[in-house]
Motif scaffolding. Structure first.
Motif, PDB file in Angstrom:
ATOM      1  N   SER A 188      16.841  -0.238 -11.079  1.00 35.07           N
ATOM      2  CA  SER A 188      17.091   1.119 -11.563  1.00 35.07           C
ATOM      3  C   SER A 188      15.831   1.971 -11.518  1.00 35.07           C
ATOM      4  O   SER A 188      15.870   3.148 -11.140  1.00 35.07           O
ATOM      5  CB  SER A 188      17.637   1.080 -12.990  1.00 35.07           C
ATOM      6  N   GLN A 189      14.701   1.405 -11.900  1.00 26.93           N
ATOM      7  CA  GLN A 189      13.469   2.184 -11.969  1.00 26.93           C
ATOM      8  C   GLN A 189      12.966   2.636 -10.594  1.00 26.93           C
ATOM      9  O   GLN A 189      12.250   3.631 -10.490  1.00 26.93           O
ATOM     10  CB  GLN A 189      12.367   1.379 -12.663  1.00 26.93           C
ATOM     11  N   THR A 190      13.326   1.910  -9.548  1.00 27.40           N
ATOM     12  CA  THR A 190      12.874   2.267  -8.194  1.00 27.40           C
ATOM     13  C   THR A 190      13.992   2.878  -7.354  1.00 27.40           C
ATOM     14  O   THR A 190      13.884   2.960  -6.133  1.00 27.40           O
ATOM     15  CB  THR A 190      12.330   1.023  -7.476  1.00 27.40           C
ATOM     16  N   SER A 191      15.057   3.317  -8.004  1.00 21.40           N
ATOM     17  CA  SER A 191      16.261   3.752  -7.278  1.00 21.40           C
ATOM     18  C   SER A 191      16.018   4.975  -6.394  1.00 21.40           C
ATOM     19  O   SER A 191      16.657   5.115  -5.343  1.00 21.40           O
ATOM     20  CB  SER A 191      17.394   4.049  -8.262  1.00 21.40           C
ATOM     21  N   GLN A 192      15.116   5.878  -6.787  1.00 18.02           N
ATOM     22  CA  GLN A 192      14.882   7.072  -5.967  1.00 18.02           C
ATOM     23  C   GLN A 192      14.298   6.711  -4.606  1.00 18.02           C
ATOM     24  O   GLN A 192      14.549   7.392  -3.615  1.00 18.02           O
ATOM     25  CB  GLN A 192      13.969   8.047  -6.697  1.00 18.02           C
ATOM     26  N   LYS A 193      13.520   5.649  -4.537  1.00 17.53           N
ATOM     27  CA  LYS A 193      12.920   5.241  -3.267  1.00 17.53           C
ATOM     28  C   LYS A 193      13.810   4.266  -2.504  1.00 17.53           C
ATOM     29  O   LYS A 193      13.971   4.375  -1.290  1.00 17.53           O
ATOM     30  CB  LYS A 193      11.555   4.592  -3.508  1.00 17.53           C
ATOM     31  N   TYR A 194      14.412   3.307  -3.202  1.00 16.80           N
ATOM     32  CA  TYR A 194      15.146   2.233  -2.543  1.00 16.80           C
ATOM     33  C   TYR A 194      16.659   2.373  -2.611  1.00 16.80           C
ATOM     34  O   TYR A 194      17.379   1.575  -2.002  1.00 16.80           O
ATOM     35  CB  TYR A 194      14.751   0.880  -3.143  1.00 16.80           C
ATOM     36  N   GLY A 195      17.166   3.349  -3.373  1.00 14.59           N
ATOM     37  CA  GLY A 195      18.601   3.579  -3.414  1.00 14.59           C
ATOM     38  C   GLY A 195      19.395   2.458  -4.053  1.00 14.59           C
ATOM     39  O   GLY A 195      20.566   2.259  -3.720  1.00 14.59           O
ATOM     40  N   LYS A 196      18.773   1.695  -4.962  1.00 12.19           N
ATOM     41  CA  LYS A 196      19.428   0.557  -5.617  1.00 12.19           C
ATOM     42  C   LYS A 196      19.938  -0.476  -4.618  1.00 12.19           C
ATOM     43  O   LYS A 196      21.024  -1.040  -4.754  1.00 12.19           O
ATOM     44  CB  LYS A 196      20.574   1.024  -6.525  1.00 12.19           C
ATOM     45  N   ILE A 197      19.120  -0.732  -3.596  1.00  9.85           N
ATOM     46  CA  ILE A 197      19.440  -1.758  -2.606  1.00  9.85           C
ATOM     47  C   ILE A 197      18.297  -2.767  -2.554  1.00  9.85           C
ATOM     48  O   ILE A 197      17.126  -2.381  -2.472  1.00  9.85           O
ATOM     49  CB  ILE A 197      19.637  -1.153  -1.200  1.00  9.85           C
ATOM     50  N   PHE A 198      18.626  -4.049  -2.650  1.00 11.09           N
ATOM     51  CA  PHE A 198      17.629  -5.081  -2.429  1.00 11.09           C
ATOM     52  C   PHE A 198      18.292  -6.270  -1.758  1.00 11.09           C
ATOM     53  O   PHE A 198      19.522  -6.419  -1.772  1.00 11.09           O
ATOM     54  CB  PHE A 198      16.941  -5.503  -3.736  1.00 11.09           C
ATOM     55  N   SER A 199      17.491  -7.097  -1.146  1.00 11.68           N
ATOM     56  CA  SER A 199      18.007  -8.275  -0.447  1.00 11.68           C
ATOM     57  C   SER A 199      16.995  -9.402  -0.537  1.00 11.68           C
ATOM     58  O   SER A 199      15.812  -9.173  -0.774  1.00 11.68           O
ATOM     59  CB  SER A 199      18.320  -7.951   1.024  1.00 11.68           C
ATOM     60  N   TYR A 200      17.491 -10.617  -0.355  1.00 11.81           N
ATOM     61  CA  TYR A 200      16.579 -11.749  -0.340  1.00 11.81           C
ATOM     62  C   TYR A 200      17.182 -12.885   0.466  1.00 11.81           C
ATOM     63  O   TYR A 200      18.383 -12.924   0.727  1.00 11.81           O
ATOM     64  CB  TYR A 200      16.227 -12.226  -1.758  1.00 11.81           C
TER      65      TYR A 200
ATOM     66  N   PRO B 276       0.804  -1.232   0.000  1.00  8.94           N
ATOM     67  CA  PRO B 276       0.000   0.000   0.000  1.00  8.94           C
ATOM     68  C   PRO B 276       0.835   1.280   0.000  1.00  8.94           C
ATOM     69  O   PRO B 276       0.399   2.314  -0.517  1.00  8.94           O
ATOM     70  CB  PRO B 276      -0.827  -0.138   1.281  1.00  8.94           C
ATOM     71  N   SER B 277       2.033   1.215   0.573  1.00  8.81           N
ATOM     72  CA  SER B 277       2.879   2.409   0.639  1.00  8.81           C
ATOM     73  C   SER B 277       4.011   2.401  -0.390  1.00  8.81           C
ATOM     74  O   SER B 277       4.801   3.345  -0.446  1.00  8.81           O
ATOM     75  CB  SER B 277       3.477   2.556   2.047  1.00  8.81           C
ATOM     76  N   ASP B 278       4.097   1.352  -1.190  1.00 13.21           N
ATOM     77  CA  ASP B 278       5.166   1.223  -2.187  1.00 13.21           C
ATOM     78  C   ASP B 278       4.534   1.072  -3.561  1.00 13.21           C
ATOM     79  O   ASP B 278       4.289  -0.038  -4.044  1.00 13.21           O
ATOM     80  CB  ASP B 278       6.059   0.025  -1.865  1.00 13.21           C
ATOM     81  N   VAL B 279       4.265   2.241  -4.183  1.00 11.00           N
ATOM     82  CA  VAL B 279       3.571   2.292  -5.464  1.00 11.00           C
ATOM     83  C   VAL B 279       4.392   3.128  -6.442  1.00 11.00           C
ATOM     84  O   VAL B 279       4.878   4.215  -6.082  1.00 11.00           O
ATOM     85  CB  VAL B 279       2.156   2.892  -5.301  1.00 11.00           C
ATOM     86  N   PHE B 280       4.536   2.642  -7.672  1.00  7.64           N
ATOM     87  CA  PHE B 280       5.299   3.348  -8.708  1.00  7.64           C
ATOM     88  C   PHE B 280       4.377   3.549  -9.902  1.00  7.64           C
ATOM     89  O   PHE B 280       3.930   2.580 -10.529  1.00  7.64           O
ATOM     90  CB  PHE B 280       6.547   2.536  -9.066  1.00  7.64           C
ATOM     91  N   LEU B 281       4.074   4.817 -10.201  1.00  3.49           N
ATOM     92  CA  LEU B 281       2.983   5.141 -11.122  1.00  3.49           C
ATOM     93  C   LEU B 281       3.295   4.837 -12.576  1.00  3.49           C
ATOM     94  O   LEU B 281       2.399   4.499 -13.341  1.00  3.49           O
ATOM     95  CB  LEU B 281       2.599   6.615 -10.961  1.00  3.49           C
ATOM     96  N   LYS B 282       4.524   4.976 -12.996  1.00  3.15           N
ATOM     97  CA  LYS B 282       4.853   4.807 -14.412  1.00  3.15           C
ATOM     98  C   LYS B 282       5.967   3.776 -14.591  1.00  3.15           C
ATOM     99  O   LYS B 282       6.987   4.031 -15.230  1.00  3.15           O
ATOM    100  CB  LYS B 282       5.245   6.149 -15.032  1.00  3.15           C
ATOM    101  N   PHE B 283       5.734   2.604 -14.046  1.00  6.56           N
ATOM    102  CA  PHE B 283       6.719   1.536 -14.135  1.00  6.56           C
ATOM    103  C   PHE B 283       6.741   0.978 -15.557  1.00  6.56           C
ATOM    104  O   PHE B 283       5.702   0.665 -16.140  1.00  6.56           O
ATOM    105  CB  PHE B 283       6.393   0.425 -13.142  1.00  6.56           C
ATOM    106  N   LYS B 284       7.922   0.836 -16.114  1.00  9.38           N
ATOM    107  CA  LYS B 284       8.080   0.356 -17.487  1.00  9.38           C
ATOM    108  C   LYS B 284       8.264  -1.168 -17.486  1.00  9.38           C
ATOM    109  O   LYS B 284       9.115  -1.704 -16.762  1.00  9.38           O
ATOM    110  CB  LYS B 284       9.281   1.040 -18.144  1.00  9.38           C
ATOM    111  N   PHE B 285       7.464  -1.842 -18.325  1.00 11.81           N
ATOM    112  CA  PHE B 285       7.493  -3.307 -18.367  1.00 11.81           C
ATOM    113  C   PHE B 285       7.031  -3.791 -19.737  1.00 11.81           C
ATOM    114  O   PHE B 285       6.516  -3.026 -20.556  1.00 11.81           O
ATOM    115  CB  PHE B 285       6.582  -3.890 -17.276  1.00 11.81           C
TER     116      PHE B 285
END
Length: 465
Positions: free
Chosen positions: A262-274, A225-234
């Motif tokens: 790259s597309q979500t870098s402004q919010k997540y800073g190019k960091i992900f984990s799993y 609900p708080s992580d939404v990207f309006l113009k995601f390219k796919f």
């Protein structure tokens, strides 16, 4: 250790808790009995606490499947895995040629192990469109472009788990036009040579002949609900055929500009984990952004390298391997000649021939008390454990640049081929220059932190707990 009773086994495990040179495993008498109960039930379709739940697509923690979808055999998994590895080697060795690429796959998302693209991929649930429709997609660190199946298919779509996306029902959907810079980014990411007249077209072809083709588009991506990207390219795929299992598409976690990272870098800073679960009835997670806290287990980092042979891949500096606490005599040139990547979609770790030979020799020596068994497919170091209820196996440790070590979890050392046969879960490459690949079986149970901006990769033990 023949005919060890359960209480003796518990005492044995307790006695070696601090023995970092060995692991104890229980020998199962059947690898074919289906597991029907999820040990860590899913937390719903929405992302929780910036995490997406990761599950095996054929396990009981995954959403119910349409029809009677059977789990692939180990033999089929290994065949598909080899196809993927050959494709990766082809991409890297032919990096200067214009070729179509794998589609892509990756807030924290639940992940499941998918049958498509080598059977070793993991899947998560994401939302696309307005109103939102949820999809189960494989996430792939070796791919950039995200795509899902779209209407109208005109008989060119495969059967998938969820309803196929209809872009005309989404108020926020739009096609990307040919002249737009985003279309140029797509071409640089995929080597796309499709003719373009009005709307930007993508084409993705896989090593096994599977493919996806359609419009390069924008729409709202919802991870929570708080992580939404309006113009995601796919990619909105109207022609899709091949071995994709029941996954609805792919989520790309590579380094190119069209990737989700790259597309979500402004919010997540190019960091992900799993963290990938080690069993089909347990769950892991996929997360985005900085997930560290004062209570987090220690994460050890090694540099991520850039290699112009495959700029989208995550290259690492593998420097050595140890078996049972002793580092193997492998020349450093063996690893510099091949290079090494970490890949979420490859199942079995691939090593340069010289490194693999040293590993198997040392492992067989440490397992000399157990009888050998015939090779199983590409796995040529196998043991007949019919007379044993528990087995003590040597530890395997990967050494990386920066002094970082990965002590492979016991679930990533041996794979069960049948009721009595267990095999070393590693394979050798054909040539010394073929890139080494750290596969997902050897990543299981670890927290993997990709800080793409800082160009580092972190390993944390017991990451799923």
């Amino acid at each position: 250790m023949k005919n060890v009773e359960a209480n003796v086994f518990k005492e044995t495990v307790s006695a070696i808790l601090h023995d970092h040179q060995s692991h104890v495993i229980t020998v199962r008498r059947s690898s074919l009995v289906p597991v029907t109960v999820c040990s860590t039930p899913p937390k719903g379709s929405e992302i929780f606490s910036k995490q997406l739940q990761v599950t095996h697509i054929h396990g009981p923690c995954s959403p119910p499947k349409k029809g009677n979808t059977k789990s692939p055999s180990l033999h089929q998994i290994l065949i598909d895995d080899q196809i993927r590895v050959k494709y990766i080697h082809s991409r890297i060795s032919n990096s200067n040629q214009t070729t179509s690429t794998f589609a892509a796959s990756a807030v924290n998302l639940p992940a499941n192990s998918g049958q498509s693209l080598g059977n070793g991929n993991f899947v998560v649930r994401i939302g696309i469109g307005t109103p939102k429709q949820d999809f189960t997609v494989a996430f792939d660190t070796g791919s950039d472009l995200t795509w899902i199946q779209c209407q109208p298919c005109a008989g060119m779509c495969y059967s998938q788990q969820d309803s196929i996306f209809n872009p005309s029902n989404s108020s926020t959907y739009s096609n990307i036009l040919c002249g737009h810079h985003a279309c140029e980014q797509l071409q640089s990411a995929t080597g796309n040579s499709a003719p373009c007249t009005t709307s930007c077209i993508y084409q993705t072809v896989y090593a096994d002949g599977s493919y996806s083709s359609g419009y390069f588009a924008r729409d709202k991506l919802t991870l929570s609900p708080s992580d939404v990207f309006l113009k995601f390219k796919f990619g909105c795929g109207e022609q899709n055929q091949g071995m994709f299992g029941s996954a609805d598409g792919l989520l790309g976690l590579g380094r190119n500009k069209v990737s989700m990272v790259s597309q979500t870098s402004q919010k997540y800073g190019k960091i992900f984990s799993y963290c990938l679960p080690s069993t089909t009835n347990s769950t892991g997670y996929l997360a985005f952004g900085n997930q560290t806290s004062t209570t987090s287990r220690k994460i050890h980092y090694t540099p991520l390298l850039n290699d112009n042979r495959g700029p989208s891949f995550y290259f690492l500096n593998l420097t050595g391997i140890s078996v049972k606490g002793k580092q193997l005599a492998i020349s450093s040139s063996v690893f510099t000649t091949s290079g090494t990547i970490i890949d979420s979609g490859t199942v079995i770790t691939r090593l340069p021939p010289a490194a693999y030979s040293a590993l198997t020799k040392a492992f067989r020596g440490a397992m000399s008390k157990y009888p050998l068994a015939p090779a199983y497919s590409m796995l040529d170091t196998c043991f007949n454990l019919v007379e044993y209820s528990t087995v003590k196996i040597p530890s395997i440790v990967f050494h990386f640049g920066g002094g970082t070590n990965l002590n492979v979890d016991k679930s990533g050392i041996l794979v069960q081929a049948n009721s009595t046969q267990y095999c070393l879960a590693f394979a050798g490459n054909s040539g010394a220059s073929d890139v080494a690949i750290l596969g997902n079986m050897q990543q299981q149970t670890f927290k993997l932190v990709y800080d793409v901006a800082a160009e580092t990769l972190g390993f944390g033990a017991k990451g799923c707990s």
